[in-house]
Scaffold this motif. Structure first.
Motif, PDB file in Angstrom:
ATOM      1  N   LYS A 138       0.819  -1.210   0.000  1.00  0.00           N
ATOM      2  CA  LYS A 138       0.000   0.000   0.000  1.00  0.00           C
ATOM      3  C   LYS A 138       0.850   1.257   0.000  1.00  0.00           C
ATOM      4  O   LYS A 138       0.462   2.290  -0.525  1.00  0.00           O
ATOM      5  CB  LYS A 138      -0.928  -0.002   1.216  1.00  0.00           C
ATOM      6  N   MET A 139       2.028   1.168   0.634  1.00  0.00           N
ATOM      7  CA  MET A 139       2.892   2.335   0.733  1.00  0.00           C
ATOM      8  C   MET A 139       4.306   1.854   0.986  1.00  0.00           C
ATOM      9  O   MET A 139       4.522   0.921   1.766  1.00  0.00           O
ATOM     10  CB  MET A 139       2.411   3.231   1.874  1.00  0.00           C
ATOM     11  N   SER A 140       5.259   2.451   0.326  1.00  0.00           N
ATOM     12  CA  SER A 140       6.642   2.020   0.486  1.00  0.00           C
ATOM     13  C   SER A 140       7.239   2.590   1.768  1.00  0.00           C
ATOM     14  O   SER A 140       6.764   3.585   2.311  1.00  0.00           O
ATOM     15  CB  SER A 140       7.475   2.482  -0.718  1.00  0.00           C
ATOM     16  N   HIS A 141       8.309   1.945   2.258  1.00  0.00           N
ATOM     17  CA  HIS A 141       8.988   2.437   3.449  1.00  0.00           C
ATOM     18  C   HIS A 141       9.468   3.873   3.255  1.00  0.00           C
ATOM     19  O   HIS A 141       9.338   4.706   4.149  1.00  0.00           O
ATOM     20  CB  HIS A 141      10.190   1.540   3.776  1.00  0.00           C
ATOM     21  N   ASP A 142      10.029   4.170   2.098  1.00  0.00           N
ATOM     22  CA  ASP A 142      10.564   5.510   1.852  1.00  0.00           C
ATOM     23  C   ASP A 142       9.484   6.575   1.987  1.00  0.00           C
ATOM     24  O   ASP A 142       9.740   7.665   2.509  1.00  0.00           O
ATOM     25  CB  ASP A 142      11.187   5.587   0.452  1.00  0.00           C
ATOM     26  N   GLU A 143       8.275   6.252   1.536  1.00  0.00           N
ATOM     27  CA  GLU A 143       7.193   7.229   1.577  1.00  0.00           C
ATOM     28  C   GLU A 143       6.802   7.577   3.004  1.00  0.00           C
ATOM     29  O   GLU A 143       6.768   8.753   3.381  1.00  0.00           O
ATOM     30  CB  GLU A 143       5.976   6.701   0.811  1.00  0.00           C
ATOM     31  N   LEU A 182      -1.724   7.107  10.236  1.00  0.00           N
ATOM     32  CA  LEU A 182      -2.851   6.854   9.342  1.00  0.00           C
ATOM     33  C   LEU A 182      -2.619   7.529   7.995  1.00  0.00           C
ATOM     34  O   LEU A 182      -2.322   8.719   7.936  1.00  0.00           O
ATOM     35  CB  LEU A 182      -4.141   7.388   9.975  1.00  0.00           C
ATOM     36  N   LEU A 183      -2.749   6.762   6.925  1.00  0.00           N
ATOM     37  CA  LEU A 183      -2.694   7.319   5.575  1.00  0.00           C
ATOM     38  C   LEU A 183      -4.099   7.696   5.149  1.00  0.00           C
ATOM     39  O   LEU A 183      -4.965   6.826   4.965  1.00  0.00           O
ATOM     40  CB  LEU A 183      -2.099   6.297   4.597  1.00  0.00           C
ATOM     41  N   GLU A 184      -4.351   9.007   5.016  1.00  0.00           N
ATOM     42  CA  GLU A 184      -5.682   9.492   4.683  1.00  0.00           C
ATOM     43  C   GLU A 184      -5.984   9.285   3.189  1.00  0.00           C
ATOM     44  O   GLU A 184      -5.081   9.067   2.386  1.00  0.00           O
ATOM     45  CB  GLU A 184      -5.819  10.973   5.041  1.00  0.00           C
TER      46      GLU A 184
END
Length: 227
Positions: free
Chosen positions: A124-129, A149-151
């Motif tokens: 869903k989301m990379s570590h770097d992000e 939390l990723l909105e």
């Protein structure tokens, strides 16, 4: 090479003036549409709203320079888009499944100082992000984060532990986020994949939480958050 043909071709002064008027009209229409949505920045747009904004490129761009495309057609299209936007907004307010379908759901990325394992596995989301997002909010390690939390609009919301409740956690800055080669007894180490904490006896020891997916450990930090 015919430079006049490349830059001017059959453009007349009359059509040039017409282009100026078209651009001004379409520019005003775009600004009006954006003001109508009530958004102040692209980062605040959801996926659904960003899709509508991107569609304006074709709707507004073509009438600016296409001679046989009247502005009234663009006005009709933009009016229809605004109507659809309002209908979808109303539907999202009334029906939660419809909102989830168009905008998606907020995702828990960090819980209790560790990365949410299934969201990492799904990519869903990379570590770097999310490391970058947390660093920008002054977070040094995951032990300072209670919940992340990723909105749906791409923003990253954090709930932080009070300084006195800060625990050990995976470091987020590149110099500290390094795999160790030798371990010290009685020292916490964090799995570099999920943030799981353990007193390891071997630098190549598999992470219990990752189920042998990771054998890289970084020395955990417990510094308090400074605001």
């Amino acid at each position: 090479m015919d430079w006049a043909s490349i830059f001017i071709h059959d453009t007349t002064w009359t059509f040039a003036a017409e282009i100026l008027i078209r651009v001004i009209v379409m520019f005003v229409l775009i600004i009006s549409f954006l003001r109508f949505t009530g958004k102040r920045g692209v980062r605040q747009l959801s996926i659904f709203e960003l899709t509508i904004i991107l569609s304006l490129g074709s709707i507004a761009g073509d009438p600016m320079f296409t001679e046989d495309l009247p502005i009234i057609q663009a006005v009709l299209i933009m009016s229809t888009v605004i109507l659809l936007y309002r209908l979808c907004t109303w539907g999202m307010m009334k029906y939660q499944p419809f909102e989830d379908l168009l905008e998606g759901k907020s995702l828990y990325i960090v819980e209790d100082g560790m990365l949410v394992h299934d969201k990492i596995a799904e990519g869903k989301m990379s570590h770097d992000e999310f490391f970058s997002e947390m660093r920008q909010q002054g977070v040094e390690h995951l032990g300072q984060v209670r919940t992340g939390l990723l909105e749906t609009d791409g923003n990253f919301s954090l709930l932080l532990y009070p300084p006195d409740d800060t625990g050990y956690g995976l470091p987020l800055f590149p110099k500290q986020y390094q795999a160790v080669e030798q371990v010290e007894s009685g020292t916490y180490y964090a799995c570099m994949y999920c943030g799981y904490l353990d007193f390891i006896s071997d630098a190549n020891q598999p992470c219990e939480r990752c189920e042998d997916n990771c054998r890289n450990w970084a020395k955990a930090l417990n510094t308090k958050l400074v605001r």
